[in-house]
Design a protein around this motif. Structure first.
Motif, PDB file in Angstrom:
ATOM      1  N   GLY A   1      37.269  31.452  -9.978  1.00 31.24           N
ATOM      2  CA  GLY A   1      36.032  32.758 -10.705  1.00 31.24           C
ATOM      3  C   GLY A   1      34.534  30.943 -10.984  1.00 31.24           C
ATOM      4  O   GLY A   1      35.168  29.550 -11.563  1.00 31.24           O
ATOM      5  N   HIS A   2      33.733  31.677 -11.790  1.00 32.14           N
ATOM      6  CA  HIS A   2      32.034  30.822 -12.221  1.00 32.14           C
ATOM      7  C   HIS A   2      32.053  31.522 -13.338  1.00 32.14           C
ATOM      8  O   HIS A   2      31.509  32.716 -13.370  1.00 32.14           O
ATOM      9  CB  HIS A   2      31.131  30.865 -10.785  1.00 32.14           C
ATOM     10  N   PRO A   3      31.632  30.761 -14.756  1.00 35.42           N
ATOM     11  CA  PRO A   3      31.327  31.187 -15.817  1.00 35.42           C
ATOM     12  C   PRO A   3      29.317  30.973 -15.714  1.00 35.42           C
ATOM     13  O   PRO A   3      28.714  30.861 -15.014  1.00 35.42           O
ATOM     14  CB  PRO A   3      31.882  30.377 -17.110  1.00 35.42           C
ATOM     15  N   ARG A   4      29.345  32.012 -16.355  1.00 38.76           N
ATOM     16  CA  ARG A   4      27.841  32.288 -16.116  1.00 38.76           C
ATOM     17  C   ARG A   4      27.383  32.127 -17.704  1.00 38.76           C
ATOM     18  O   ARG A   4      27.941  31.499 -18.206  1.00 38.76           O
ATOM     19  CB  ARG A   4      27.534  33.850 -16.649  1.00 38.76           C
ATOM     20  N   ARG A   5      26.096  31.562 -17.671  1.00 43.40           N
ATOM     21  CA  ARG A   5      25.149  30.986 -18.522  1.00 43.40           C
ATOM     22  C   ARG A   5      25.554  32.125 -20.153  1.00 43.40           C
ATOM     23  O   ARG A   5      25.392  33.311 -19.841  1.00 43.40           O
ATOM     24  CB  ARG A   5      23.673  31.193 -18.970  1.00 43.40           C
ATOM     25  N   HIS A   6      25.894  31.074 -21.176  1.00 45.69           N
ATOM     26  CA  HIS A   6      26.280  32.126 -22.757  1.00 45.69           C
ATOM     27  C   HIS A   6      27.131  32.541 -22.554  1.00 45.69           C
ATOM     28  O   HIS A   6      28.161  33.662 -23.467  1.00 45.69           O
ATOM     29  CB  HIS A   6      24.902  32.890 -23.364  1.00 45.69           C
ATOM     30  N   GLU A   7      28.405  32.321 -21.125  1.00 44.42           N
ATOM     31  CA  GLU A   7      29.907  32.682 -21.466  1.00 44.42           C
ATOM     32  C   GLU A   7      30.842  31.902 -21.219  1.00 44.42           C
ATOM     33  O   GLU A   7      30.387  30.161 -20.890  1.00 44.42           O
ATOM     34  CB  GLU A   7      30.152  33.200 -20.395  1.00 44.42           C
ATOM     35  N   THR A   8      32.357  31.493 -22.027  1.00 43.76           N
ATOM     36  CA  THR A   8      33.283  30.691 -22.367  1.00 43.76           C
ATOM     37  C   THR A   8      34.132  30.618 -21.710  1.00 43.76           C
ATOM     38  O   THR A   8      34.061  31.814 -20.669  1.00 43.76           O
ATOM     39  CB  THR A   8      33.729  30.798 -23.514  1.00 43.76           C
ATOM     40  N   MET A   9      34.642  29.517 -21.451  1.00 41.52           N
ATOM     41  CA  MET A   9      35.632  29.365 -20.105  1.00 41.52           C
ATOM     42  C   MET A   9      36.889  30.905 -20.057  1.00 41.52           C
ATOM     43  O   MET A   9      37.568  31.680 -19.574  1.00 41.52           O
ATOM     44  CB  MET A   9      36.034  28.545 -20.015  1.00 41.52           C
ATOM     45  N   GLU A  10      36.845  31.339 -21.556  1.00 37.90           N
ATOM     46  CA  GLU A  10      37.888  32.397 -21.415  1.00 37.90           C
ATOM     47  C   GLU A  10      37.803  33.312 -21.019  1.00 37.90           C
ATOM     48  O   GLU A  10      38.195  34.357 -20.405  1.00 37.90           O
ATOM     49  CB  GLU A  10      38.590  32.120 -23.017  1.00 37.90           C
ATOM     50  N   GLN A  11      36.401  33.492 -22.128  1.00 35.11           N
ATOM     51  CA  GLN A  11      35.519  34.855 -21.375  1.00 35.11           C
ATOM     52  C   GLN A  11      35.488  35.761 -19.313  1.00 35.11           C
ATOM     53  O   GLN A  11      35.679  36.522 -19.680  1.00 35.11           O
ATOM     54  CB  GLN A  11      33.947  35.186 -21.435  1.00 35.11           C
ATOM     55  N   ALA A  12      34.747  34.020 -18.629  1.00 35.56           N
ATOM     56  CA  ALA A  12      34.591  33.949 -17.701  1.00 35.56           C
ATOM     57  C   ALA A  12      36.184  34.267 -16.938  1.00 35.56           C
ATOM     58  O   ALA A  12      36.609  35.343 -16.056  1.00 35.56           O
ATOM     59  CB  ALA A  12      34.706  32.735 -17.305  1.00 35.56           C
ATOM     60  N   ILE A  13      37.642  33.769 -17.200  1.00 32.45           N
ATOM     61  CA  ILE A  13      38.056  33.774 -16.874  1.00 32.45           C
ATOM     62  C   ILE A  13      39.784  35.540 -17.038  1.00 32.45           C
ATOM     63  O   ILE A  13      40.218  35.755 -16.451  1.00 32.45           O
ATOM     64  CB  ILE A  13      39.706  33.370 -17.523  1.00 32.45           C
ATOM     65  N   THR A  14      38.609  35.878 -18.392  1.00 38.16           N
ATOM     66  CA  THR A  14      39.069  37.366 -18.877  1.00 38.16           C
ATOM     67  C   THR A  14      38.742  38.283 -17.891  1.00 38.16           C
ATOM     68  O   THR A  14      38.738  39.141 -17.303  1.00 38.16           O
ATOM     69  CB  THR A  14      39.247  37.876 -20.047  1.00 38.16           C
ATOM     70  N   ARG A  15      37.132  37.836 -17.662  1.00 36.15           N
ATOM     71  CA  ARG A  15      36.395  38.400 -16.511  1.00 36.15           C
ATOM     72  C   ARG A  15      36.721  38.726 -14.899  1.00 36.15           C
ATOM     73  O   ARG A  15      36.950  39.691 -14.261  1.00 36.15           O
ATOM     74  CB  ARG A  15      34.632  38.400 -16.741  1.00 36.15           C
ATOM     75  N   TYR A  16      37.351  37.836 -14.529  1.00 34.20           N
ATOM     76  CA  TYR A  16      37.705  37.598 -13.092  1.00 34.20           C
ATOM     77  C   TYR A  16      38.875  38.295 -13.432  1.00 34.20           C
ATOM     78  O   TYR A  16      39.197  39.115 -11.838  1.00 34.20           O
ATOM     79  CB  TYR A  16      37.960  36.081 -12.775  1.00 34.20           C
ATOM     80  N   ALA A  17      39.729  37.796 -13.989  1.00 33.83           N
ATOM     81  CA  ALA A  17      41.364  38.376 -14.079  1.00 33.83           C
ATOM     82  C   ALA A  17      40.432  39.921 -14.010  1.00 33.83           C
ATOM     83  O   ALA A  17      42.093  40.404 -13.016  1.00 33.83           O
ATOM     84  CB  ALA A  17      42.246  38.108 -15.848  1.00 33.83           C
ATOM     85  N   GLN A  18      40.259  40.612 -14.581  1.00 35.55           N
ATOM     86  CA  GLN A  18      40.520  42.194 -14.100  1.00 35.55           C
ATOM     87  C   GLN A  18      39.229  42.507 -13.457  1.00 35.55           C
ATOM     88  O   GLN A  18      39.808  43.171 -12.867  1.00 35.55           O
ATOM     89  CB  GLN A  18      39.266  42.784 -16.137  1.00 35.55           C
ATOM     90  N   ARG A  19      38.570  41.816 -13.433  1.00 35.78           N
ATOM     91  CA  ARG A  19      38.103  42.036 -11.449  1.00 35.78           C
ATOM     92  C   ARG A  19      38.008  42.048 -10.269  1.00 35.78           C
ATOM     93  O   ARG A  19      38.536  42.635  -9.294  1.00 35.78           O
ATOM     94  CB  ARG A  19      36.259  41.298 -11.315  1.00 35.78           C
ATOM     95  N   GLU A  20      39.271  40.817 -10.046  1.00 36.69           N
ATOM     96  CA  GLU A  20      39.734  40.211  -9.113  1.00 36.69           C
ATOM     97  C   GLU A  20      40.961  41.255  -8.693  1.00 36.69           C
ATOM     98  O   GLU A  20      41.754  41.575  -8.091  1.00 36.69           O
ATOM     99  CB  GLU A  20      40.368  39.122  -8.776  1.00 36.69           C
ATOM    100  N   LEU A  21      41.938  41.121  -9.900  1.00 37.73           N
ATOM    101  CA  LEU A  21      43.874  41.611 -10.145  1.00 37.73           C
ATOM    102  C   LEU A  21      43.816  42.688 -11.145  1.00 37.73           C
ATOM    103  O   LEU A  21      44.662  43.018 -11.051  1.00 37.73           O
ATOM    104  CB  LEU A  21      44.092  40.333 -10.551  1.00 37.73           C
ATOM    105  N   ASP A  22      42.842  43.474 -11.568  1.00 38.32           N
ATOM    106  CA  ASP A  22      42.747  44.005 -12.553  1.00 38.32           C
ATOM    107  C   ASP A  22      44.175  44.253 -13.404  1.00 38.32           C
ATOM    108  O   ASP A  22      44.899  44.463 -14.150  1.00 38.32           O
ATOM    109  CB  ASP A  22      43.242  45.172 -11.664  1.00 38.32           C
ATOM    110  N   LEU A  23      44.012  42.808 -14.065  1.00 38.06           N
ATOM    111  CA  LEU A  23      45.383  43.057 -15.399  1.00 38.06           C
ATOM    112  C   LEU A  23      44.571  41.831 -16.340  1.00 38.06           C
ATOM    113  O   LEU A  23      43.519  41.209 -16.425  1.00 38.06           O
ATOM    114  CB  LEU A  23      46.241  42.169 -14.479  1.00 38.06           C
ATOM    115  N   GLU A  24      45.348  42.332 -18.125  1.00 42.86           N
ATOM    116  CA  GLU A  24      45.063  41.062 -19.058  1.00 42.86           C
ATOM    117  C   GLU A  24      45.710  39.691 -18.190  1.00 42.86           C
ATOM    118  O   GLU A  24      46.723  39.516 -17.996  1.00 42.86           O
ATOM    119  CB  GLU A  24      45.332  42.087 -20.295  1.00 42.86           C
TER     120      GLU A  24
END
Length: 233
Positions: free
Chosen positions: A82-105
């Motif tokens: 995935g791609h982190p957005r402006r003002h987003e940390t890597m951890e936040q971006a990875i968490t967001r994509y895990a939920q969006r693409e795979l629906d998991l924590e």
């Protein structure tokens, strides 16, 4: 860059909410571009990440990209990117994509290739050109993939994955092949093994060039885009 929010120079504003962060050659943010249209035959360098999910039993999640994906449709690859957005940390971006693409924590997130960088072209000529730190995490529960992102998935034995990289690298995305090759011989499969905590990572810096002109981290030419087949998927 991997443990703090992405900051873009003053005066740069998102074209759309779903954007990517464009980078200078030395890794500094220089602006924003819409994610939906950034990938072309001359894709500018931008910030991304790759994440490999490892279960407690040691199996690694491979996913097959949806057939509707614009780049590398239907190709098997690492768990998710995935791609982190402006003002987003890597951890936040990875968490967001895990939920969006795979629906998991996820938990136990750590960086294993913090300076990974690659450039590759698919069969249609579309180019990926990314500074792409690589992470490992443990899934919480089982994935429920979004059909818009993932066509299939498999939990794979690491030894089988190594053999696949050796005998049929064309069956995987070029970035997955380069990452798995660079990680071979390390303890990356253990979520408590080698790697960097998010709080201890140094900023990404410019790296040596590969023989074909595509930059890569740590000056390791085996991780160039030329080390993995491009245009064959």
């Amino acid at each position: 860059m991997t443990d703090s929010a992405v900051e873009v120079p003053a005066g740069e504003v998102p074209v759309v909410e779903d954007h990517v962060v464009l980078l200078e050659e030395d890794g500094r943010p220089r602006g924003l571009a819409p994610r939906a249209t950034v990938h072309t035959e001359a894709t500018p360098l931008h910030l991304a990440f790759s994440c490999h999910l490892v279960r407690p039993d040691g199996r690694v999640l491979l996913t097959r990209r949806a057939l509707t994906k614009r780049t590398w449709p239907g190709v098997w690859t690492n768990s998710f990117c995935g791609h982190p957005r402006r003002h987003e940390t890597m951890e936040q971006a990875i968490t967001r994509y895990a939920q969006r693409e795979l629906d998991l924590e996820i938990r136990a997130l750590r960086a294993v290739l913090p300076d990974f960088r690659y450039r590759a072209a698919d069969a249609s000529g579309l180019v990926e050109n990314e500074v792409c730190p690589v992470f490992v995490a443990e899934p919480v529960g089982g994935p429920r993939p979004s059909p818009d992102e993932v066509a299939e998935l498999r939990w794979v034995d690491p030894a089988d994955l190594d053999r696949l990289v050796e005998i049929a690298p064309w069956a995987l995305s070029p970035w997955a092949v380069a990452q798995l090759t660079a990680l071979r011989g390390t303890h990356w499969l253990s979520t408590s093994g080698e790697g960097s905590s998010l709080s201890s990572l140094s900023p990404l810096v410019s790296a040596d060039d590969c023989p074909d002109g595509s930059p890569v981290g740590a000056g390791d030419a085996s991780r160039c885009s030329s080390a993995a087949p491009s245009g064959t998927t």
